[in-house]
Enzyme design. Sequence first.
Site, PDB file in Angstrom:
ATOM      1  N   ASP A   1       0.837  -1.198   0.000  1.00 40.14           N
ATOM      2  CA  ASP A   1       0.000   0.000   0.000  1.00 40.14           C
ATOM      3  C   ASP A   1       0.872   1.248   0.000  1.00 40.14           C
ATOM      4  OD1 ASP A   1       0.707  -0.671   2.716  1.00 40.14           O
ATOM      5  OD2 ASP A   1      -0.751   0.814   3.410  1.00 40.14           O
TER       6      ASP A   1
ATOM      7  N   GLU B   1       0.042  -0.813   5.909  1.00 42.05           N
ATOM      8  CA  GLU B   1       1.092  -0.162   6.688  1.00 42.05           C
ATOM      9  C   GLU B   1       0.895   1.351   6.735  1.00 42.05           C
ATOM     10  OE1 GLU B   1       4.947   1.594   7.866  1.00 42.05           O
ATOM     11  OE2 GLU B   1       3.779   1.973   6.059  1.00 42.05           O
TER      12      GLU B   1
END
Length: 380
Positions: A76, A139
């Site tokens: 991500d 994250e």
Amino acid sequence: MTARATNAAADPVPLAQDLIRCPSVTPADAGAQDILVRALEALGFTVTRLRFGEIENLFARIGTTGPHVCFAGHTDVVPEGAGAWSARPFAGEIRDGQLYGRGACDMKGAIAAFVAGCADHLAGGPAKGSISLLITGDEEGPATDGTVKVLEWMAANGQIPDFCLVGEPTNPARLGDVIKIGRRGSLNAAITVHGIQGHAAYPQRADNPVHRLVRALAALTAAPLDAGSDWFEPSTLQVTSIDVGNPATNVIPASAGAKLNIRFNDRHSGAALTAWLRATLAQHAERFDLDVSVSGESFLTTPGPLVDRLATAVAAATGITPKLDTGGGTSDARFIARYCPVAEFGLVGATMHQVDERVPVEELRALAGVYRAVLDAFLT
């Protein structure tokens, strides 16, 4: 410094481009992990897809014996931001020797480099021990349905490694500068002090919460929290907001609020700091609310044989003796440290989260060479 590439799979650039072309802004995956799964399965990894909530994660492993080395990372990315990019943020364009795109530096580039390093390492013959990857899509977001949940699954299924390397961009200027062996903890606090509203001309009939809040904040910031420790810089408390929301100049408000952040070293814990905040506030305010969130405790992987092996491999591949450091913000290593020794090494972080995020192509290839050297050091 030269990168090693013995086969096409050992070149990280095409995989990095493919990953960047997926606009995987948290919590979206946008196909990024599909691409990674195909690359890993082609190398012989067994991949387990792990979806928690709306977050795509994966655990991949090759080998069944020890020693077991894991690489942790995230597919991500943060949004492209409001500034004007000179290259499309999700195009994976190479220009003047630089790979542009959101995630090039943090941290799709490092994931691609580790996969390439694995390909090069495995080309040398059957793997000794095991290599695994813990890849999350959470994250940059709340970090509740990502690494934490995958680690719980790994523990329940006997997959906890002997050592974990996190591919965050650790280097300030040159590849090889810094290995992070720990991180400070982070605590966020929201304070609301309650008083009695009244007319500013008649303060004796009111109880001004602003005055109480200011005195409390002055007490909290009057002295340093500590002078640092063996591996950590001094802890810091920063007041980040003071809010009253009072549209009138002649009205004493009923309440006043503030927010603060504490970055703390291994001399403190989130619970101890929360108790200190509460006790200090109680000295200056009869009525208050304190809402605390600890996003991570401090942790340290004490230098020893594992860290030495990592540092020696980085130095051999880059020609630079890396500094062992604990600075910077938080990372998912704070969760991994609860289960096994962990350290961080990745790209130069100069452009992470910026407009025109980019990484030199040769640096990306050099990082693949570093990861190959690390695998060689731990598994041969």
